[in-house]
Design a protein around this motif. Structure first.
Motif, mmCIF file in Angstrom:
data_model
loop_
_atom_site.group_PDB
_atom_site.id
_atom_site.type_symbol
_atom_site.label_atom_id
_atom_site.label_comp_id
_atom_site.label_asym_id
_atom_site.label_seq_id
_atom_site.Cartn_x
_atom_site.Cartn_y
_atom_site.Cartn_z
ATOM 1 N N ARG A 1 93.520 25.915 -29.684
ATOM 2 C CA ARG A 1 92.628 24.778 -29.491
ATOM 3 C C ARG A 1 92.871 24.136 -28.122
ATOM 4 N N TYR A 2 91.809 23.590 -27.579
ATOM 5 C CA TYR A 2 91.792 22.930 -26.273
ATOM 6 C C TYR A 2 92.026 23.897 -25.117
ATOM 7 N N GLN A 3 92.078 25.194 -25.376
ATOM 8 C CA GLN A 3 92.252 26.180 -24.320
ATOM 9 C C GLN A 3 90.930 26.898 -24.093
ATOM 10 N N LEU A 4 90.297 26.636 -22.970
ATOM 11 C CA LEU A 4 89.002 27.223 -22.690
ATOM 12 C C LEU A 4 89.122 28.716 -22.408
ATOM 13 N N GLU A 5 88.145 29.457 -22.914
ATOM 14 C CA GLU A 5 88.062 30.879 -22.640
ATOM 15 C C GLU A 5 87.343 31.105 -21.306
ATOM 16 N N THR A 6 87.365 32.335 -20.815
ATOM 17 C CA THR A 6 86.704 32.675 -19.554
ATOM 18 C C THR A 6 85.215 32.329 -19.613
ATOM 19 N N PHE A 7 84.701 31.694 -18.575
ATOM 20 C CA PHE A 7 83.278 31.357 -18.492
ATOM 21 C C PHE A 7 82.495 32.569 -17.988
ATOM 22 N N HIS A 8 81.428 32.902 -18.705
ATOM 23 C CA HIS A 8 80.549 33.977 -18.235
ATOM 24 C C HIS A 8 79.750 33.458 -17.037
ATOM 25 N N PRO A 9 79.636 34.220 -15.955
ATOM 26 C CA PRO A 9 78.995 33.701 -14.733
ATOM 27 C C PRO A 9 77.469 33.717 -14.743
ATOM 28 N N SER A 10 76.845 34.186 -15.825
ATOM 29 C CA SER A 10 75.381 34.324 -15.816
ATOM 30 C C SER A 10 74.674 32.997 -15.567
ATOM 31 N N PHE A 11 75.227 31.884 -16.085
ATOM 32 C CA PHE A 11 74.548 30.598 -15.924
ATOM 33 C C PHE A 11 74.598 30.126 -14.470
ATOM 34 N N ILE A 12 75.652 30.509 -13.742
ATOM 35 C CA ILE A 12 75.732 30.178 -12.317
ATOM 36 C C ILE A 12 74.666 30.961 -11.548
ATOM 37 N N SER A 13 74.548 32.244 -11.845
ATOM 38 C CA SER A 13 73.555 33.086 -11.162
ATOM 39 C C SER A 13 72.138 32.591 -11.416
ATOM 40 N N LEU A 14 71.846 32.229 -12.662
ATOM 41 C CA LEU A 14 70.497 31.747 -12.990
ATOM 42 C C LEU A 14 70.248 30.371 -12.386
ATOM 43 N N SER A 15 71.287 29.546 -12.329
ATOM 44 C CA SER A 15 71.158 28.239 -11.682
ATOM 45 C C SER A 15 70.753 28.405 -10.229
ATOM 46 N N ASP A 16 71.390 29.356 -9.531
ATOM 47 C CA ASP A 16 71.062 29.611 -8.128
ATOM 48 C C ASP A 16 69.663 30.199 -7.976
ATOM 49 N N ARG A 17 69.342 31.159 -8.839
ATOM 50 C CA ARG A 17 68.052 31.847 -8.706
ATOM 51 C C ARG A 17 66.891 30.893 -8.883
ATOM 52 N N TYR A 18 66.983 30.000 -9.880
ATOM 53 C CA TYR A 18 65.863 29.103 -10.173
ATOM 54 C C TYR A 18 66.086 27.692 -9.647
ATOM 55 N N GLN A 19 67.186 27.495 -8.905
ATOM 56 C CA GLN A 19 67.497 26.192 -8.303
ATOM 57 C C GLN A 19 67.538 25.074 -9.347
ATOM 58 N N ILE A 20 68.343 25.311 -10.372
ATOM 59 C CA ILE A 20 68.486 24.366 -11.486
ATOM 60 C C ILE A 20 69.909 23.812 -11.483
ATOM 61 N N PRO A 21 70.084 22.492 -11.497
ATOM 62 C CA PRO A 21 71.440 21.924 -11.532
ATOM 63 C C PRO A 21 72.110 22.162 -12.883
ATOM 64 N N ILE A 22 73.431 22.098 -12.870
ATOM 65 C CA ILE A 22 74.236 22.263 -14.086
ATOM 66 C C ILE A 22 74.935 20.946 -14.378
#
Length: 328
Positions: free
Chosen positions: A211-232
């Motif tokens: 608990r409270y230990q984050l797992e590896t973040f998948h980078p797909s949301f970063i790529s899509l944020s850049d492609r469609y210019q959407i903030p996170i």
């Protein structure tokens, strides 16, 4: 479907309030609300609802329904996302659960942007029904009057247990987006408020001892944020680890049954007696801390290596906030 004005108010009866405070009854609430707004001849009926409330009665109810349907699965409809039904469900079912059971709080709301499109990235935990997602969606809707669509695991749409528990199409009508890359990309391109867990199913599946230990973040949301210019908009959730405390994940057995995770805990004997409690979770306070917005990079500068690095940097920042807020 179009909603008639006189049907936009689901009135809680004494039976509904009983179901809210009696854990095996939560599944009844979900199905009764659906049947208030949708014709559902294949759905559960009153006799079967009563059996939910009796130890072991769910199995008899399942048999009765299966025989009633002519020994077949409930029919799959061609349902589509309906913002009107999402709003009705949010106000009439989610509101009492979020306010009085999970006592949801949205903190640092001034960090939220004013309008769509937006990817809301949240740490995901609990090894249970995704209440950390649903409560945040409710709070965002109340705070900004947003229509929020969560990215949901495929099992919420098509696993046989879900098809029997909840009406076919329930997740999709409420705005769920299948956690598959093509569906994810299509949803983001439509300029919506998308609720997303970068850890994926690894988050809720990590178990109590991590608990409270984050797992590896998948980078797909970063790529899509850049492609469609959407903030996170990163959001740190505290309390979700206690939705199903002391649970461990039996991964190999879960795979045999096609489950995203198979939790084993002191609650499992109760779940075996009351399978309708699969949509329930332990009472805990869910607090959400909105972090400063992450703006997208120029699409020409985006690549997989860069996206992966930025995703892990965001993970470390959120991990730091979790430790500070928990005084770990």
């Amino acid at each position: 479907m179009k909603y008639e004005q006189d049907k936009l108010n689901y009135k809680f009866s004494w039976f509904d309030w009983f179901c809210l405070w009696y854990p095996p009854g939560w599944l009844i609430l979900f199905n009764r609300h659906w049947q208030r707004y949708h014709a559902d001849p294949d759905g559960w009926n009153c006799l079967e609802y009563i059996l939910f409330l009796i130890p072991g009665g769910f199995y008899l109810a399942l048999l009765i329904r299966w025989l009633r349907l002519g020994c077949r699965f409930p029919r799959q409809g061609n349902e589509e996302f309906n913002p009107n039904y999402q709003q009705a469900f949010r106000q009439e079912i989610l509101a009492p659960i979020a306010k009085y059971y999970f006592r949801g709080e949205l903190k640092q709301g001034e960090n939220l942007p004013e309008k769509a499109p937006l990817i809301v990235a949240i740490n995901h935990a609990g090894m249970s029904f995704p209440w950390d997602f649903l409560v945040l969606a409710y709070l965002l809707g109340e705070t900004r009057n947003w229509t929020v669509q969560p990215l949901a695991g495929v099992s919420l749409f098509e696993h046989p247990w879900m098809i029997w528990w909840l009406p076919p199409g329930w997740s999709k009508v409420l705005g769920g987006v299948r956690a598959e890359l093509d569906d994810f990309a299509e949803a983001v391109s439509q300029e919506i408020i998308l609720l997303y867990a970068p850890e994926g199913i690894r988050g809720p599946g990590k178990g109590w001892f991590y608990r409270y230990q984050l797992e590896t973040f998948h980078p797909s949301f970063i790529s899509l944020s850049d492609r469609y210019q959407i903030p996170i908009s990163p959001v740190v959730c505290l309390g979700s680890e206690f939705l199903h405390p002391w649970a461990i994940n039996i991964r190999k057995v879960g795979k045999i049954f096609g489950l995203p995770f198979l939790p084993i805990s002191f609650l499992m004997p109760v779940f075996l007696l009351f399978p309708s409690m699969g949509v329930w979770a332990m009472k805990t306070q869910l607090c959400y801390y909105v972090q400063p917005v992450c703006l997208p990079n120029n699409p020409t500068d985006s690549n997989h290596t860069n996206a992966y690095r930025r995703a892990q940097e965001l993970k470390e920042n959120m991990q730091k906030q979790i430790r500070e807020l928990n005084n770990i």
